[in-house]
Motif scaffolding. Structure first.
Motif, PDB file in Angstrom:
ATOM      1  N   CYS A  63       0.684  -1.285  -0.005  1.00  0.00           N
ATOM      2  CA  CYS A  63      -0.145  -0.109  -0.192  1.00  0.00           C
ATOM      3  C   CYS A  63       0.721   1.316  -0.140  1.00  0.00           C
ATOM      4  O   CYS A  63       0.356   2.301   0.003  1.00  0.00           O
ATOM      5  CB  CYS A  63      -1.158  -0.118   1.276  1.00  0.00           C
ATOM      6  N   ASN A  65       2.495   2.522   2.471  1.00  0.00           N
ATOM      7  CA  ASN A  65       2.545   3.354   3.766  1.00  0.00           C
ATOM      8  C   ASN A  65       3.857   3.226   4.439  1.00  0.00           C
ATOM      9  O   ASN A  65       4.664   2.153   3.942  1.00  0.00           O
ATOM     10  CB  ASN A  65       1.512   2.624   4.821  1.00  0.00           C
ATOM     11  N   CYS A  86      -9.039   1.895   0.890  1.00  0.00           N
ATOM     12  CA  CYS A  86      -9.150   3.323   0.709  1.00  0.00           C
ATOM     13  C   CYS A  86      -8.075   4.159   0.398  1.00  0.00           C
ATOM     14  O   CYS A  86      -6.720   3.821   0.773  1.00  0.00           O
ATOM     15  CB  CYS A  86      -9.298   3.625   2.350  1.00  0.00           C
ATOM     16  N   VAL A  88      -5.671   7.225  -0.294  1.00  0.00           N
ATOM     17  CA  VAL A  88      -5.487   8.498   0.280  1.00  0.00           C
ATOM     18  C   VAL A  88      -4.105   9.387  -0.363  1.00  0.00           C
ATOM     19  O   VAL A  88      -3.536   8.560  -1.079  1.00  0.00           O
ATOM     20  CB  VAL A  88      -5.187   8.248   1.724  1.00  0.00           C
ATOM     21  N   VAL A  94      -3.635   8.350   6.258  1.00  0.00           N
ATOM     22  CA  VAL A  94      -3.735   7.044   6.821  1.00  0.00           C
ATOM     23  C   VAL A  94      -3.923   7.279   8.213  1.00  0.00           C
ATOM     24  O   VAL A  94      -4.974   6.669   8.943  1.00  0.00           O
ATOM     25  CB  VAL A  94      -2.505   6.158   6.281  1.00  0.00           C
ATOM     26  N   GLU A  98      -7.193   6.497  10.315  1.00  0.00           N
ATOM     27  CA  GLU A  98      -7.198   5.181  11.572  1.00  0.00           C
ATOM     28  C   GLU A  98      -7.619   5.920  12.856  1.00  0.00           C
ATOM     29  O   GLU A  98      -8.295   5.251  13.446  1.00  0.00           O
ATOM     30  CB  GLU A  98      -5.774   5.001  11.571  1.00  0.00           C
ATOM     31  N   TYR A 103     -13.115   2.787  10.323  1.00  0.00           N
ATOM     32  CA  TYR A 103     -12.687   1.932   8.672  1.00  0.00           C
ATOM     33  C   TYR A 103     -11.841   0.737   9.292  1.00  0.00           C
ATOM     34  O   TYR A 103     -10.959   0.996   9.905  1.00  0.00           O
ATOM     35  CB  TYR A 103     -11.892   3.048   8.224  1.00  0.00           C
ATOM     36  N   TYR A 107      -5.436   0.224   2.819  1.00  0.00           N
ATOM     37  CA  TYR A 107      -5.472   1.491   2.369  1.00  0.00           C
ATOM     38  C   TYR A 107      -4.363   1.473   0.988  1.00  0.00           C
ATOM     39  O   TYR A 107      -3.860   0.386   0.584  1.00  0.00           O
ATOM     40  CB  TYR A 107      -4.562   2.232   3.356  1.00  0.00           C
ATOM     41  N   HIS A 108      -4.283   2.456   0.193  1.00  0.00           N
ATOM     42  CA  HIS A 108      -3.438   2.862  -0.737  1.00  0.00           C
ATOM     43  C   HIS A 108      -2.903   3.935  -0.792  1.00  0.00           C
ATOM     44  O   HIS A 108      -3.906   4.939  -1.049  1.00  0.00           O
ATOM     45  CB  HIS A 108      -4.067   2.229  -2.193  1.00  0.00           C
ATOM     46  N   VAL A 109      -1.766   4.289  -0.580  1.00  0.00           N
ATOM     47  CA  VAL A 109      -1.102   5.766  -0.432  1.00  0.00           C
ATOM     48  C   VAL A 109      -0.637   6.120  -1.781  1.00  0.00           C
ATOM     49  O   VAL A 109       0.415   5.347  -2.286  1.00  0.00           O
ATOM     50  CB  VAL A 109      -0.062   5.818   0.441  1.00  0.00           C
TER      51      VAL A 109
END
Length: 204
Positions: A63, A65, A86, A88, A94, A98, A103, A107-109
């Motif tokens: 992701c 992060n 999600c 972002v 993130v 959080e 949620y 995630y996907h940054v």
């Protein structure tokens, strides 16, 4: 270089601190003088912590992060809903999502948003890796949780076009967030409600 302080070492340290975002020269001077009042061992621990962060920090291979291992704790958590992603803009987002505790997906940054004015195109952020994650299957919904700015909306639409060929639901967080706001500065209650009350994104 004109010396403004009684010590060149002091001046150099102030100049380096002043390069940090949101830190002016007065604040930089206050921080440097604070460090001078601390024990040498404490200052060395501070400096080593920053240096070690820069040397050893990693980005999640899934992701993107920030993490200490190849895969972050969120992606490795078997209790997370793996059918939800999600999207972002950055790592701060993130942490903001959080903090809402509303949620429980992944995630996907992106590492930024599309901004032609700043020379940032789709190839400069992590959109292709998002498409690859969706293409592998198992993803039921992609939540577009970008800031409600022109750049955020442009990025949303681009992602929508890239994912339109896949059988995946695309939603956008509810506009409880004011236009022009960034996620990381939004209070937890408003952000949490925006995620829970997300709506379908139809590309309009």
């Amino acid at each position: 270089m004109i010396q403004q302080y009684p010590s060149q070492l002091l001046q150099k340290a102030v100049e380096e601190f002043a390069k940090l975002p949101g830190i002016g020269r007065k604040t930089a001077l206050r921080l440097v003088l604070h460090l001078l009042r601390r024990e040498p061992e404490e200052v060395e621990r501070f400096a080593e912590a920053v240096a070690k962060l820069r040397r050893e920090v990693k980005y999640c291979s899934v992701c993107h992060n920030i993490c200490d291992d190849d895969v972050c704790a969120i992606c490795a958590d078997k209790n997370r809903d793996r059918s939800l992603i999600c999207v972002v803009e950055n790592v701060q987002d993130v942490m903001a999502v959080e903090a809402t505790m509303q949620y429980h997906g992944l995630y996907h940054v992106l590492g930024g948003v599309i901004s032609p004015m700043d020379g940032i195109g789709p190839g400069d952020i992590e959109i292709d890796s998002l498409v690859e994650r969706v293409a592998r299957g198992g993803v039921g919904e992609v939540i577009l949780a970008l800031g409600s700015t022109m750049e955020g909306d442009t990025t949303n639409f681009y992602i929508y076009r890239k994912l339109s060929q896949y059988d995946v639901r695309l939603s956008v967080i509810a506009r409880g967030i004011s236009v022009g706001d960034e996620l990381e500065y939004t209070d937890e209650v408003t952000l949490g409600r925006s995620i829970l009350n997300r709506t379908l994104f139809d590309g309009k």
